[in-house]
Design an enzyme around this catalytic site. Structure first.
Site, PDB file in Angstrom:
ATOM      1  N   ARG A  38       0.520   4.334  14.815  1.00 45.87           N
ATOM      2  CA  ARG A  38       0.011   4.255  13.439  1.00 45.87           C
ATOM      3  C   ARG A  38       0.885   2.965  13.041  1.00 45.87           C
ATOM      4  O   ARG A  38       2.021   2.868  13.152  1.00 45.87           O
ATOM      5  CB  ARG A  38       0.434   5.172  12.236  1.00 45.87           C
ATOM      6  CG  ARG A  38      -0.107   6.525  12.255  1.00 45.87           C
ATOM      7  CD  ARG A  38      -1.604   6.574  12.051  1.00 45.87           C
ATOM      8  NE  ARG A  38      -2.367   7.870  11.902  1.00 45.87           N
ATOM      9  CZ  ARG A  38      -3.139   8.233  13.199  1.00 45.87           C
ATOM     10  NH1 ARG A  38      -3.168   7.554  14.219  1.00 45.87           N
ATOM     11  NH2 ARG A  38      -3.826   9.505  13.125  1.00 45.87           N
ATOM     12  N   GLU A  39      -0.108   2.003  12.942  1.00 42.59           N
ATOM     13  CA  GLU A  39       0.307   0.747  12.584  1.00 42.59           C
ATOM     14  C   GLU A  39       0.749   0.540  11.087  1.00 42.59           C
ATOM     15  O   GLU A  39      -0.162   0.920  10.086  1.00 42.59           O
ATOM     16  CB  GLU A  39      -0.717  -0.531  12.726  1.00 42.59           C
ATOM     17  CG  GLU A  39      -0.752  -0.819  14.395  1.00 42.59           C
ATOM     18  CD  GLU A  39      -1.439   0.247  15.005  1.00 42.59           C
ATOM     19  OE1 GLU A  39      -1.172   0.387  16.280  1.00 42.59           O
ATOM     20  OE2 GLU A  39      -2.331   0.797  14.690  1.00 42.59           O
ATOM     21  N   ARG A  65      -4.725 -16.138  -5.736  1.00 46.34           N
ATOM     22  CA  ARG A  65      -4.356 -15.184  -4.570  1.00 46.34           C
ATOM     23  C   ARG A  65      -5.048 -15.604  -3.456  1.00 46.34           C
ATOM     24  O   ARG A  65      -6.425 -15.431  -3.479  1.00 46.34           O
ATOM     25  CB  ARG A  65      -4.375 -13.725  -5.144  1.00 46.34           C
ATOM     26  CG  ARG A  65      -3.763 -13.261  -6.084  1.00 46.34           C
ATOM     27  CD  ARG A  65      -1.949 -13.518  -5.628  1.00 46.34           C
ATOM     28  NE  ARG A  65      -1.233 -12.671  -6.504  1.00 46.34           N
ATOM     29  CZ  ARG A  65      -0.254 -12.660  -6.590  1.00 46.34           C
ATOM     30  NH1 ARG A  65       0.559 -13.350  -5.427  1.00 46.34           N
ATOM     31  NH2 ARG A  65       0.770 -12.048  -7.424  1.00 46.34           N
ATOM     32  N   ALA A  77       5.130 -10.140 -12.406  1.00 48.30           N
ATOM     33  CA  ALA A  77       5.777  -9.285 -11.242  1.00 48.30           C
ATOM     34  C   ALA A  77       6.333 -10.144 -10.303  1.00 48.30           C
ATOM     35  O   ALA A  77       6.213 -11.310 -10.149  1.00 48.30           O
ATOM     36  CB  ALA A  77       4.281  -8.602 -10.639  1.00 48.30           C
ATOM     37  N   GLU A  94      11.685 -11.460 -13.226  1.00 50.53           N
ATOM     38  CA  GLU A  94      10.331 -11.843 -13.176  1.00 50.53           C
ATOM     39  C   GLU A  94       9.611 -12.172 -14.560  1.00 50.53           C
ATOM     40  O   GLU A  94       8.837 -13.160 -14.713  1.00 50.53           O
ATOM     41  CB  GLU A  94       9.613 -10.867 -12.423  1.00 50.53           C
ATOM     42  CG  GLU A  94      10.141 -10.685 -11.007  1.00 50.53           C
ATOM     43  CD  GLU A  94      10.129 -12.113 -10.279  1.00 50.53           C
ATOM     44  OE1 GLU A  94       9.205 -12.808 -10.481  1.00 50.53           O
ATOM     45  OE2 GLU A  94      10.918 -12.050  -9.380  1.00 50.53           O
ATOM     46  N   GLU A  98       8.016 -15.881 -14.980  1.00 49.92           N
ATOM     47  CA  GLU A  98       6.599 -15.832 -14.950  1.00 49.92           C
ATOM     48  C   GLU A  98       6.293 -16.033 -16.344  1.00 49.92           C
ATOM     49  O   GLU A  98       5.141 -16.497 -16.731  1.00 49.92           O
ATOM     50  CB  GLU A  98       6.154 -14.808 -14.111  1.00 49.92           C
ATOM     51  CG  GLU A  98       6.356 -14.973 -12.691  1.00 49.92           C
ATOM     52  CD  GLU A  98       5.531 -13.797 -11.907  1.00 49.92           C
ATOM     53  OE1 GLU A  98       4.582 -13.282 -12.619  1.00 49.92           O
ATOM     54  OE2 GLU A  98       5.498 -13.968 -10.719  1.00 49.92           O
ATOM     55  N   PRO A 116      -1.622   2.910   0.898  1.00 50.86           N
ATOM     56  CA  PRO A 116      -0.920   4.160   1.672  1.00 50.86           C
ATOM     57  C   PRO A 116      -1.421   4.447   2.925  1.00 50.86           C
ATOM     58  O   PRO A 116      -0.942   4.871   3.862  1.00 50.86           O
ATOM     59  CB  PRO A 116      -1.028   5.313   0.773  1.00 50.86           C
ATOM     60  CG  PRO A 116      -2.032   5.247   0.015  1.00 50.86           C
ATOM     61  CD  PRO A 116      -2.226   3.874  -0.240  1.00 50.86           C
ATOM     62  N   GLU A 143       2.697 -20.635  -8.459  1.00 47.03           N
ATOM     63  CA  GLU A 143       3.172 -20.429  -9.811  1.00 47.03           C
ATOM     64  C   GLU A 143       3.178 -21.588 -10.774  1.00 47.03           C
ATOM     65  O   GLU A 143       3.227 -21.376 -11.982  1.00 47.03           O
ATOM     66  CB  GLU A 143       4.835 -19.699  -9.893  1.00 47.03           C
ATOM     67  CG  GLU A 143       4.705 -18.229  -9.155  1.00 47.03           C
ATOM     68  CD  GLU A 143       6.095 -17.666  -9.288  1.00 47.03           C
ATOM     69  OE1 GLU A 143       6.878 -18.242  -9.709  1.00 47.03           O
ATOM     70  OE2 GLU A 143       6.215 -16.595  -8.608  1.00 47.03           O
TER      71      GLU A 143
END
Length: 219
Positions: A38-39, A65, A77, A94, A98, A116, A143
């Site tokens: 599992r990676e 993003r 965040a 934060e 921000e 997950p 930012e």
């Protein structure tokens, strides 16, 4: 249904180590006596803040993003990239960096695991109230191009349902805050243990003597 199998890691290999993530391959025992690889993407974990003012507006930021090549509306965040730093302390920092805000009232909204199936990333989302403006430090990189807006909570919820807010952390925070404001749910104390917080990457950086100040780690 009985679930008695213990999934144990019998071997682990670090495949790639980058400033804010790493990739490892675990060999894990499976039911029936077999093993499988599992990676896992290692991550610091993060915090986010639903900052609500006296008019019922939520502080939102718009940030580019690169993974999706667009600007997204998000909550203030940041990464938990200081080893063992308290999650609330990170959230306060934060929110100032921000949004240029501080809060006198804090509560815990939700904890979530973002992906997950392959990643360790877990995020704790706080509710901040009794806000006041504070000096915002100089911003860098993405930012420095970050937008900011006060959005009525009802409108933010509508933006989620219209597909205009797609960041999963923002979606979770806005919808859970709406439940609290409507009186259908109660937030938790900020002292509740963040049991899902990842530790492997942060511990290795600490052991290597690497801090966010020494290796500029973007949020």
């Amino acid at each position: 249904m009985s679930q008695s199998h213990e999934f144990e890691v019998v071997d682990s290999q670090l495949l790639h180590d980058a400033p804010i993530i790493a990739l490892r391959r675990d060999r894990v025992t499976m039911p029936g006596g077999t093993t499988a690889h599992r990676e896992i993407v290692e991550h610091f974990g993060a915090v986010a803040v639903v900052a609500l003012d006296a008019q019922g507006r939520v502080a939102m930021v718009e940030q580019y993003r690169h993974s999706v090549k667009r600007r997204l509306w998000e909550l203030p965040a940041g990464l938990l990239d200081f080893y063992q730093e308290d999650e609330l302390a990170t959230a306060k920092r934060e929110l100032q960096e921000e949004a240029g805000l501080a809060a006198d009232s804090w509560a815990l909204l939700v904890d979530l695991v973002t992906s997950p199936g392959f990643a360790e990333e877990a995020v704790r989302v706080f509710l901040a109230r009794d806000l006041r403006e504070v000096e915002r430090p100089e911003a860098h990189d993405e930012e420095a191009d970050m937008g900011f807006a006060w959005v009525p909570l009802d409108e933010a919820r509508a933006m989620v349902m219209r597909g205009e807010i797609v960041n999963s952390i923002a979606v979770s925070g806005i919808l859970s805050a709406s439940e609290v404001v409507a009186g259908r749910a109660q937030p938790r104390e900020t002292s509740v243990a963040f049991e899902l917080r990842p530790s492997s990457l942060a511990y290795r950086r600490h052991a290597e003597g690497i801090t966010p100040d020494m290796k500029k780690i973007p949020r």
